[in-house]
Design a protein around this motif. Sequence first.
Motif, PDB file in Angstrom:
ATOM      1  N   ALA A 265       0.858  -1.187   0.000  1.00 14.70           N
ATOM      2  CA  ALA A 265       0.000   0.000   0.000  1.00 14.70           C
ATOM      3  C   ALA A 265       0.895   1.238   0.000  1.00 14.70           C
ATOM      4  O   ALA A 265       2.112   1.135  -0.176  1.00 14.70           O
ATOM      5  N   ASP A 266       0.289   2.414   0.187  1.00 19.54           N
ATOM      6  CA  ASP A 266       1.042   3.662   0.169  1.00 19.54           C
ATOM      7  C   ASP A 266       2.184   3.627   1.184  1.00 19.54           C
ATOM      8  O   ASP A 266       1.985   3.235   2.335  1.00 19.54           O
ATOM      9  N   VAL A 267       3.365   4.058   0.753  1.00 18.54           N
ATOM     10  CA  VAL A 267       4.483   4.228   1.680  1.00 18.54           C
ATOM     11  C   VAL A 267       4.438   5.686   2.137  1.00 18.54           C
ATOM     12  O   VAL A 267       4.731   6.598   1.371  1.00 18.54           O
ATOM     13  N   ASN A 268       4.058   5.898   3.386  1.00 18.85           N
ATOM     14  CA  ASN A 268       3.823   7.255   3.879  1.00 18.85           C
ATOM     15  C   ASN A 268       5.087   7.978   4.318  1.00 18.85           C
ATOM     16  O   ASN A 268       5.214   9.184   4.109  1.00 18.85           O
ATOM     17  N   VAL A 269       5.987   7.246   4.964  1.00 19.93           N
ATOM     18  CA  VAL A 269       7.149   7.891   5.580  1.00 19.93           C
ATOM     19  C   VAL A 269       8.366   6.983   5.522  1.00 19.93           C
ATOM     20  O   VAL A 269       8.244   5.749   5.501  1.00 19.93           O
ATOM     21  N   ILE A 270       9.551   7.590   5.522  1.00 18.78           N
ATOM     22  CA  ILE A 270      10.813   6.848   5.581  1.00 18.78           C
ATOM     23  C   ILE A 270      11.765   7.566   6.524  1.00 18.78           C
ATOM     24  O   ILE A 270      11.618   8.766   6.785  1.00 18.78           O
ATOM     25  N   SER A 271      12.740   6.826   7.031  1.00 18.55           N
ATOM     26  CA  SER A 271      13.782   7.403   7.883  1.00 18.55           C
ATOM     27  C   SER A 271      15.084   6.672   7.620  1.00 18.55           C
ATOM     28  O   SER A 271      15.136   5.444   7.676  1.00 18.55           O
ATOM     29  N   TRP A 272      16.127   7.439   7.339  1.00 16.84           N
ATOM     30  CA  TRP A 272      17.449   6.873   7.061  1.00 16.84           C
ATOM     31  C   TRP A 272      18.253   6.899   8.354  1.00 16.84           C
ATOM     32  O   TRP A 272      18.427   7.957   8.975  1.00 16.84           O
ATOM     33  N   ASN A 273      18.743   5.756   8.768  1.00 16.11           N
ATOM     34  CA  ASN A 273      19.465   5.633  10.033  1.00 16.11           C
ATOM     35  C   ASN A 273      20.840   6.296   9.922  1.00 16.11           C
ATOM     36  O   ASN A 273      21.674   5.873   9.123  1.00 16.11           O
ATOM     37  N   ARG A 274      21.092   7.291  10.759  1.00 22.01           N
ATOM     38  CA  ARG A 274      22.355   8.026  10.671  1.00 22.01           C
ATOM     39  C   ARG A 274      23.473   7.375  11.470  1.00 22.01           C
ATOM     40  O   ARG A 274      24.626   7.802  11.376  1.00 22.01           O
ATOM     41  N   LEU A 275      23.139   6.362  12.259  1.00 18.59           N
ATOM     42  CA  LEU A 275      24.159   5.636  13.016  1.00 18.59           C
ATOM     43  C   LEU A 275      24.494   4.294  12.370  1.00 18.59           C
ATOM     44  O   LEU A 275      25.612   3.797  12.506  1.00 18.59           O
ATOM     45  N   ALA A 276      23.521   3.695  11.710  1.00 19.41           N
ATOM     46  CA  ALA A 276      23.739   2.465  10.932  1.00 19.41           C
ATOM     47  C   ALA A 276      23.248   2.788   9.529  1.00 19.41           C
ATOM     48  O   ALA A 276      22.100   2.525   9.172  1.00 19.41           O
ATOM     49  N   THR A 277      24.110   3.374   8.716  1.00 21.71           N
ATOM     50  CA  THR A 277      23.681   4.070   7.509  1.00 21.71           C
ATOM     51  C   THR A 277      23.229   3.168   6.367  1.00 21.71           C
ATOM     52  O   THR A 277      22.780   3.670   5.342  1.00 21.71           O
ATOM     53  N   CYS A 278      23.322   1.871   6.546  1.00 21.21           N
ATOM     54  CA  CYS A 278      22.789   0.965   5.527  1.00 21.21           C
ATOM     55  C   CYS A 278      21.306   0.664   5.771  1.00 21.21           C
ATOM     56  O   CYS A 278      20.662   0.010   4.946  1.00 21.21           O
ATOM     57  N   MET A 279      20.752   1.149   6.878  1.00 23.30           N
ATOM     58  CA  MET A 279      19.385   0.818   7.255  1.00 23.30           C
ATOM     59  C   MET A 279      18.420   1.966   6.947  1.00 23.30           C
ATOM     60  O   MET A 279      18.664   3.119   7.308  1.00 23.30           O
ATOM     61  N   LEU A 280      17.311   1.611   6.314  1.00 30.10           N
ATOM     62  CA  LEU A 280      16.256   2.563   5.992  1.00 30.10           C
ATOM     63  C   LEU A 280      14.935   1.987   6.498  1.00 30.10           C
ATOM     64  O   LEU A 280      14.604   0.835   6.198  1.00 30.10           O
TER      65      LEU A 280
END
Length: 474
Positions: free
Chosen positions: A320-335
């Motif tokens: 369904a709709d992807v409303n929000v995302i956050s890029w991890n600034r401490l483990a930068t491979c993780m979204l």
Amino acid sequence: MVRSIKNPKKAKRKNKGSKNGDGSSSSSSIPSMPTKVWQPGVDKLEEGEELQCDPSAYNSLHAFHIGWPCLSFDIVRDTLGLVRTEFPHQVYFVAGTQAEKPTWNSIGIFKVSNITGKRRELVPSKPTDDADEESDSSDSDEDSDDEVGGSGTPILQLRKVGHEGCVNRIRAMNQNPHICASWGDSGHVQIWDFSSHLNALAESEAEVSQGASSVFNQAPLVKFGGHKDEGFALDWSPLVPGRLVSGDCKNSIHLWEPTSGSTWNVDSTPFIGHAASVEDLQWSPTEENVFASCSVDGTIAIWDTRLGKTPAASFKAHDADVNVISWNRLATCMLASGCDDGTFSIHDLRLLKEGDSVVAHFEYHKHPVTSIEWSPHEASTLAVSSADCQLTIWDLSLEKDEEEEAEFKAKTKEQVNAPEDLPPQLLFVHQGQKDLKELHWHAQIPGMIVSTAADGFNILMPSNIQSTLPSDGA
């Protein structure tokens, strides 16, 4: 106008006090009835029952509002210290209103000072006998508001700047916090300089902020009307001061580059790669030319501004709709991504070439995820808000440990009927706000989260969230 911030006295806030997912508590108005764990979306209140906040679950909890509801806000970085752990705290925010009439809208620039609270141990240092426990519990009930808030009353000082139409999203630049960008439902993205207002708030020691009852008429530094529709996606680069991306509901993304002085050059040719509305944008924490976007089309795209106006990679993230995302600034491979169906996922971007980047998927929330953000202090921790009126905090490093759970319950003499089916990664559940919209961790105050909803703001510091950093600063 100065508003005193009162500790919530109505029994509406739910919480979860242990690492292993104890859920919220509800208690009956009949004293003989035992305390029960409240399961949102599952349990219903019976006649004579009411939900109650357990103040011992918070180191600090305060509620306030600035007039009209705010769909979006941002925490403004200040110069009071990079890592602050001692109460009372002082914080600065910018927030945009959702007023009844377009001309009634404004951006609020405000300071909240004297935020009080207490530190608590996660478990008692010494076991107590039943008599002592009963006495302590009684005392706690009588002064629960003092326990949450400590001494003194937080004060809100507010200045308002007029804004054309409702504010869909607002973001403060990290490198120059007085510079803010706003996305309006008028279809314009505007950049503002709020230095005079922030300086006035910083210098004011009085209980009345000059101009708070009126609205300042201030022209933006830039007003961009090149988007074909209104939008919500907006993000400043953490690596290049002044670099900005904005995305609209017609699938277009525009790149803003700062030029000399207080001006920006907005690329008139948009980045196109989604088949529907662009809902959120996040710059990479490590690559200054790379950003991510998510869309109503269910996909997440990774872009490199050096490679043209099409995505460098794109993948199906949700059904369904992807409303929000956050890029991890401490483990930068993780979204992290939050979906309209209530689910949220963790993606390892190193696995994109293998076709499936999802390393964790959670179906706890049953209504749309409205905000998601990684902790700036703990790489495995993130917070999620949902239209189900819950704000949840998760520690992805946790696994169910039967022995540890039994030991914790023995130490706390826990008597509640904790649900067995909650994910072990669920660290805390906060309720009491209506129609939650957005949350942010405070980057300079470990353990503090601020959230906005239809009925105002909450500042919360759960007692089981780390509020200090290791001595080495790691």
